[in-house]
Enzyme design. Sequence first.
Site, PDB file in Angstrom:
ATOM      1  N   ASP A  63       0.847  -1.180   0.000  1.00 32.47           N
ATOM      2  CA  ASP A  63       0.000   0.000   0.000  1.00 32.47           C
ATOM      3  C   ASP A  63       0.886   1.235   0.000  1.00 32.47           C
ATOM      4  OD1 ASP A  63       0.843  -0.295   2.642  1.00 32.47           O
ATOM      5  OD2 ASP A  63      -1.060   0.325   3.520  1.00 32.47           O
ATOM      6  N   TYR A  65       2.995   4.691   0.797  1.00 32.46           N
ATOM      7  CA  TYR A  65       3.655   5.222   1.984  1.00 32.46           C
ATOM      8  C   TYR A  65       2.648   6.069   2.759  1.00 32.46           C
ATOM      9  CZ  TYR A  65       8.065   3.888  -0.291  1.00 32.46           C
ATOM     10  OH  TYR A  65       9.089   3.199  -0.893  1.00 32.46           O
ATOM     11  N   PHE A  76       6.678   1.863  -4.293  1.00 32.24           N
ATOM     12  CA  PHE A  76       8.071   2.032  -3.857  1.00 32.24           C
ATOM     13  C   PHE A  76       8.653   3.414  -4.138  1.00 32.24           C
ATOM     14  CE2 PHE A  76       7.763  -2.638  -4.466  1.00 32.24           C
ATOM     15  CZ  PHE A  76       8.064  -3.038  -3.176  1.00 32.24           C
ATOM     16  N   HIS A 187      11.220  -9.707   0.127  1.00 30.84           N
ATOM     17  CA  HIS A 187      10.898  -8.281   0.075  1.00 30.84           C
ATOM     18  C   HIS A 187      12.174  -7.459   0.235  1.00 30.84           C
ATOM     19  CE1 HIS A 187       9.040  -4.421   1.160  1.00 30.84           C
ATOM     20  NE2 HIS A 187       7.971  -4.874   0.537  1.00 30.84           N
TER      21      HIS A 187
END
Length: 223
Positions: A63, A65, A76, A187
């Site tokens: 989701d 920031y 990102f 991740h």
Amino acid sequence: MSMINLTLPASWQSHLDISNYVLGKFLETEYAIHTIYPPKHLIFKALELVSYDQVKVVIIGQDPYHQSSQATGLAFAVPDEIYPKPPSLRRILDEVERDCLCKIDRNHSSLIGWANQGVLLLNTILTVRASSPLSHSRKGWEVFTDNILQTLSKHPDPIVFLLWGSRAQSKQHLIIGPNHFILTAPHPSPLARGFIGCSHFSETNRILTSIGKTPIDWSRVQL
């Protein structure tokens, strides 16, 4: 209460349906009484920058920031003026430099340069309440973004899907087209091990070259 415009970019409208009344009403209330990221006009920014026909690579995030001025609508990415850069983004750029033997100007972090080359930076949840990660989970976004992945799996051209971490990898079953490529890795968060060294960026370019597509210049993160 201001209305939320959930009109999709033109190139996606014939492939997707966003006529979700419950999600629309939920977002109207959230934006009216809370601080929500990204700003309304950036909700579909990833789809605006990469048309359906242009998608070559998909990178799946979670989701947006949830801190002030960071969310851009691209997974990102953060605006260039944000310092320090988020840890996951720093590790992504570290791996690009290691893998592709290049240098990236770390003053640039919008990743619009990737989007302009056909990299769809797609979060599975497209909005979030300030300082409250996953606050817009299970409100309808996952159904919509799952539909995006299912739609892309029917794309006539091969697409490279980069699935980083367990949440992204849980979407693998949605990618059913036999001509697509799926690369998985931990991740990029510093809390996870194994992302550095995954070589996904050079491998993606190897795949794109093998199918006659122009490789991505991963060092070009800005316009």
